[in-house]
Design a protein around this motif. Structure first.
Motif, PDB file in Angstrom:
ATOM      1  N   ALA A  21       0.831  -1.206   0.000  1.00 20.02           N
ATOM      2  CA  ALA A  21       0.000   0.000   0.000  1.00 20.02           C
ATOM      3  C   ALA A  21       0.866   1.256   0.000  1.00 20.02           C
ATOM      4  O   ALA A  21       0.591   2.220  -0.738  1.00 20.02           O
ATOM      5  CB  ALA A  21      -0.925   0.000   1.216  1.00 20.02           C
ATOM      6  N   TRP A  22       1.906   1.245   0.802  1.00 17.96           N
ATOM      7  CA  TRP A  22       2.800   2.405   0.883  1.00 17.96           C
ATOM      8  C   TRP A  22       3.505   2.654  -0.452  1.00 17.96           C
ATOM      9  O   TRP A  22       3.597   3.795  -0.918  1.00 17.96           O
ATOM     10  CB  TRP A  22       3.821   2.156   1.997  1.00 17.96           C
ATOM     11  CG  TRP A  22       4.787   3.275   2.208  1.00 17.96           C
ATOM     12  CD1 TRP A  22       4.536   4.488   2.768  1.00 17.96           C
ATOM     13  CD2 TRP A  22       6.177   3.282   1.865  1.00 17.96           C
ATOM     14  NE1 TRP A  22       5.678   5.257   2.803  1.00 17.96           N
ATOM     15  CE2 TRP A  22       6.700   4.537   2.262  1.00 17.96           C
ATOM     16  CE3 TRP A  22       7.034   2.356   1.281  1.00 17.96           C
ATOM     17  CZ2 TRP A  22       8.029   4.877   2.060  1.00 17.96           C
ATOM     18  CZ3 TRP A  22       8.359   2.694   1.087  1.00 17.96           C
ATOM     19  CH2 TRP A  22       8.846   3.939   1.477  1.00 17.96           C
ATOM     20  N   ALA A  23       3.990   1.582  -1.090  1.00 16.63           N
ATOM     21  CA  ALA A  23       4.661   1.720  -2.373  1.00 16.63           C
ATOM     22  C   ALA A  23       3.704   2.201  -3.452  1.00 16.63           C
ATOM     23  O   ALA A  23       4.061   3.031  -4.294  1.00 16.63           O
ATOM     24  CB  ALA A  23       5.286   0.383  -2.775  1.00 16.63           C
ATOM     25  N   ALA A  24       2.469   1.694  -3.444  1.00 17.46           N
ATOM     26  CA  ALA A  24       1.487   2.119  -4.436  1.00 17.46           C
ATOM     27  C   ALA A  24       1.051   3.558  -4.201  1.00 17.46           C
ATOM     28  O   ALA A  24       0.845   4.324  -5.152  1.00 17.46           O
ATOM     29  CB  ALA A  24       0.276   1.186  -4.402  1.00 17.46           C
ATOM     30  N   LEU A  25       0.929   3.938  -2.951  1.00 11.90           N
ATOM     31  CA  LEU A  25       0.491   5.294  -2.614  1.00 11.90           C
ATOM     32  C   LEU A  25       1.499   6.337  -3.067  1.00 11.90           C
ATOM     33  O   LEU A  25       1.146   7.377  -3.617  1.00 11.90           O
ATOM     34  CB  LEU A  25       0.251   5.402  -1.108  1.00 11.90           C
ATOM     35  CG  LEU A  25      -0.230   6.754  -0.576  1.00 11.90           C
ATOM     36  CD1 LEU A  25      -1.602   7.084  -1.149  1.00 11.90           C
ATOM     37  CD2 LEU A  25      -0.276   6.742   0.949  1.00 11.90           C
ATOM     38  N   LEU A  26       2.784   6.046  -2.851  1.00 15.40           N
ATOM     39  CA  LEU A  26       3.845   6.995  -3.211  1.00 15.40           C
ATOM     40  C   LEU A  26       4.430   6.737  -4.588  1.00 15.40           C
ATOM     41  O   LEU A  26       5.348   7.440  -5.003  1.00 15.40           O
ATOM     42  CB  LEU A  26       4.961   6.942  -2.157  1.00 15.40           C
ATOM     43  CG  LEU A  26       4.552   7.304  -0.723  1.00 15.40           C
ATOM     44  CD1 LEU A  26       5.765   7.257   0.197  1.00 15.40           C
ATOM     45  CD2 LEU A  26       3.898   8.677  -0.668  1.00 15.40           C
ATOM     46  N   GLU A  80      -4.292  -3.714  -4.561  1.00 16.86           N
ATOM     47  CA  GLU A  80      -2.927  -4.224  -4.671  1.00 16.86           C
ATOM     48  C   GLU A  80      -2.397  -4.664  -3.308  1.00 16.86           C
ATOM     49  O   GLU A  80      -1.776  -5.718  -3.180  1.00 16.86           O
ATOM     50  CB  GLU A  80      -2.007  -3.155  -5.270  1.00 16.86           C
ATOM     51  CG  GLU A  80      -0.581  -3.634  -5.463  1.00 16.86           C
ATOM     52  CD  GLU A  80       0.250  -2.689  -6.304  1.00 16.86           C
ATOM     53  OE1 GLU A  80       1.459  -2.940  -6.463  1.00 16.86           O
ATOM     54  OE2 GLU A  80      -0.306  -1.696  -6.815  1.00 16.86           O
ATOM     55  N   ALA A  81      -2.636  -3.862  -2.279  1.00 16.18           N
ATOM     56  CA  ALA A  81      -2.171  -4.214  -0.942  1.00 16.18           C
ATOM     57  C   ALA A  81      -2.840  -5.493  -0.451  1.00 16.18           C
ATOM     58  O   ALA A  81      -2.188  -6.364   0.145  1.00 16.18           O
ATOM     59  CB  ALA A  81      -2.447  -3.068   0.024  1.00 16.18           C
ATOM     60  N   THR A  82      -4.124  -5.623  -0.705  1.00 21.73           N
ATOM     61  CA  THR A  82      -4.859  -6.809  -0.256  1.00 21.73           C
ATOM     62  C   THR A  82      -4.348  -8.065  -0.948  1.00 21.73           C
ATOM     63  O   THR A  82      -4.167  -9.112  -0.307  1.00 21.73           O
ATOM     64  CB  THR A  82      -6.362  -6.640  -0.528  1.00 21.73           C
ATOM     65  OG1 THR A  82      -6.839  -5.474   0.162  1.00 21.73           O
ATOM     66  CG2 THR A  82      -7.134  -7.858  -0.050  1.00 21.73           C
ATOM     67  N   VAL A  83      -4.107  -7.974  -2.243  1.00 20.07           N
ATOM     68  CA  VAL A  83      -3.600  -9.126  -2.991  1.00 20.07           C
ATOM     69  C   VAL A  83      -2.234  -9.549  -2.469  1.00 20.07           C
ATOM     70  O   VAL A  83      -1.956 -10.748  -2.294  1.00 20.07           O
ATOM     71  CB  VAL A  83      -3.539  -8.802  -4.493  1.00 20.07           C
ATOM     72  CG1 VAL A  83      -2.787  -9.896  -5.248  1.00 20.07           C
ATOM     73  CG2 VAL A  83      -4.938  -8.646  -5.066  1.00 20.07           C
ATOM     74  N   HIS A  84      -1.366  -8.600  -2.194  1.00 18.59           N
ATOM     75  CA  HIS A  84      -0.043  -8.927  -1.653  1.00 18.59           C
ATOM     76  C   HIS A  84      -0.174  -9.589  -0.282  1.00 18.59           C
ATOM     77  O   HIS A  84       0.524 -10.578   0.005  1.00 18.59           O
ATOM     78  CB  HIS A  84       0.812  -7.662  -1.552  1.00 18.59           C
ATOM     79  CG  HIS A  84       1.521  -7.320  -2.815  1.00 18.59           C
ATOM     80  ND1 HIS A  84       2.866  -7.540  -3.012  1.00 18.59           N
ATOM     81  CD2 HIS A  84       1.066  -6.780  -3.972  1.00 18.59           C
ATOM     82  CE1 HIS A  84       3.201  -7.149  -4.220  1.00 18.59           C
ATOM     83  NE2 HIS A  84       2.139  -6.674  -4.823  1.00 18.59           N
ATOM     84  N   GLY A  85      -1.026  -9.038   0.562  1.00 26.84           N
ATOM     85  CA  GLY A  85      -1.196  -9.626   1.886  1.00 26.84           C
ATOM     86  C   GLY A  85      -1.764 -11.030   1.828  1.00 26.84           C
ATOM     87  O   GLY A  85      -1.295 -11.936   2.536  1.00 26.84           O
ATOM     88  N   GLY A 139       5.352  -2.919  -4.983  1.00 32.02           N
ATOM     89  CA  GLY A 139       5.084  -4.182  -4.304  1.00 32.02           C
ATOM     90  C   GLY A 139       5.787  -4.296  -2.969  1.00 32.02           C
ATOM     91  O   GLY A 139       6.334  -3.323  -2.435  1.00 32.02           O
ATOM     92  N   SER A 140       5.797  -5.512  -2.444  1.00 32.55           N
ATOM     93  CA  SER A 140       6.299  -5.741  -1.087  1.00 32.55           C
ATOM     94  C   SER A 140       7.396  -6.783  -1.013  1.00 32.55           C
ATOM     95  O   SER A 140       7.772  -7.197   0.085  1.00 32.55           O
ATOM     96  CB  SER A 140       5.125  -6.197  -0.196  1.00 32.55           C
ATOM     97  OG  SER A 140       4.572  -7.421  -0.682  1.00 32.55           O
ATOM     98  N   LEU A 141       7.941  -7.210  -2.146  1.00 26.88           N
ATOM     99  CA  LEU A 141       8.890  -8.325  -2.144  1.00 26.88           C
ATOM    100  C   LEU A 141      10.087  -8.064  -1.228  1.00 26.88           C
ATOM    101  O   LEU A 141      10.413  -8.883  -0.365  1.00 26.88           O
ATOM    102  CB  LEU A 141       9.354  -8.595  -3.578  1.00 26.88           C
ATOM    103  CG  LEU A 141      10.229  -9.834  -3.813  1.00 26.88           C
ATOM    104  CD1 LEU A 141      10.015 -10.348  -5.237  1.00 26.88           C
ATOM    105  CD2 LEU A 141      11.707  -9.553  -3.609  1.00 26.88           C
ATOM    106  N   PHE A 142      10.756  -6.945  -1.416  1.00 27.21           N
ATOM    107  CA  PHE A 142      11.968  -6.668  -0.638  1.00 27.21           C
ATOM    108  C   PHE A 142      11.643  -6.402   0.828  1.00 27.21           C
ATOM    109  O   PHE A 142      12.445  -6.723   1.715  1.00 27.21           O
ATOM    110  CB  PHE A 142      12.721  -5.488  -1.253  1.00 27.21           C
ATOM    111  CG  PHE A 142      13.224  -5.764  -2.640  1.00 27.21           C
ATOM    112  CD1 PHE A 142      14.314  -6.589  -2.853  1.00 27.21           C
ATOM    113  CD2 PHE A 142      12.585  -5.225  -3.741  1.00 27.21           C
ATOM    114  CE1 PHE A 142      14.766  -6.860  -4.127  1.00 27.21           C
ATOM    115  CE2 PHE A 142      13.031  -5.480  -5.024  1.00 27.21           C
ATOM    116  CZ  PHE A 142      14.116  -6.300  -5.224  1.00 27.21           C
TER     117      PHE A 142
END
Length: 294
Positions: free
Chosen positions: A43-48, A124-129, A54-57
């Motif tokens: 969510a943070w990456a998509a927002l900014l 996007e955040a929900t799918v990653h989670g 995404g959240s991989l790293f």
């Protein structure tokens, strides 16, 4: 980015010092907290509009630390983290030493909240989670039955296919993750057969990091060939090398990548079905449209 990773490392160290490692409760605590990190980071990456998105790293940073008891004190750990982030920031500005290589310093402001696609950010955040949690929840019984550890590797692999502009590209990333892991393991086995000293291991890690950065945006298979021995060499420094590490990497990667690819295909099929219901007379255009979006 540097500040976010610093915060994640601090939170992971604190979490690792309290959760009961070696127990089922400890595994589930790692899975749940890492899934929350996946949601928040995406969510943070998509927002900014940060790249890479995404959240991989973030998952890898957090889960690699919280998955085991702390091996160093909080002060030593955060000193190394701070020094590493500082060095990375310094290296990022080396090009400004020569006046001929300097460019104007421009700070890009984040998009106004009124212009943010909140539905897209939330999705996007929900799918990653969900992907991270599903991979972690599946790997606890499945990897346990197969005799594999390092469950967070499956969670990392699960979000890999989510970074892509089409369904075909996303599935290809998942397959590249699996195939590149096999070639990377073969490379790693060849290296460890030579019993390299610690200095050589450090040099090799730098070489593999260079290779990963060179190919990460061009061909994920080749990038993963470098990423796999890089990750295993880093793990071996603290825990020692064994064939079990290679086995764990293969099993967890296959589980996680399959979960991620399955999620991508499921989302695409649901979207196409919804489009057919909304416009049953324009099936061909609908399919073409969702090939681009999926």
């Amino acid at each position: 980015m540097g500040a976010s990773f610093w915060v994640l490392m601090l939170a992971a160290w604190l979490g690792a010092s309290v959760i009961p490692h070696g127990t089922s409760a400890g595994l589930w605590a790692m899975v749940v907290t890492t899934s929350v990190v996946a949601f928040v980071a995406a969510a943070w990456a998509a927002l900014l509009r940060i790249r890479p998105a995404g959240s991989l790293f973030h998952i890898f940073c957090f889960a690699a630390i919280i998955s085991g008891p702390p091996r160093a004190s909080l002060g030593d750990s955060m000193f190394v983290a701070s020094a590493t982030v500082g060095l990375a920031l310094l290296l990022g500005q080396v090009g400004r030493i020569l006046p001929s290589r300097r460019t104007p310093w421009v700070v890009t402001p984040p998009p106004p909240l009124a212009e943010v696609d909140w539905r897209g950010v939330t999705l996007e955040a929900t799918v990653h989670g969900i992907a991270a949690f599903a991979a972690g929840a599946l790997t606890i019984p499945l990897a346990g039955a197969l005799g594999a550890g390092h469950h967070y590797w499956a969670m990392v692999a699960a979000v890999v296919p989510l970074a892509g502009h089409s369904t075909r590209h996303r599935v290809a990333r998942g397959l590249h993750r699996i195939l590149g892991t096999f070639t990377g393991i073969a490379l790693m086995l060849g290296i460890m057969a030579l019993h390299p000293p610690l200095v050589a291991v450090a040099v090799l890690m730098a070489v593999f990091q260079y290779g990963a950065e060179l190919y990460i945006a061009r061909n994920y298979f080749f990038a993963q060939t470098f990423v796999t021995p890089l990750a295993l060499l880093g793990t071996s420094i603290g825990a020692g090398w064994s064939g079990q590490l290679a086995y764990d990497r293969i099993v967890e990667t296959i589980i996680g990548a399959c979960v991620g690819m399955g999620g991508v295909l499921t989302i695409t099929l649901v979207r196409r079905y919804a489009a057919r219901l909304a416009d049953p007379d324009d099936h061909e255009v609908t399919v073409l449209r969702f090939r681009g979006l999926g």
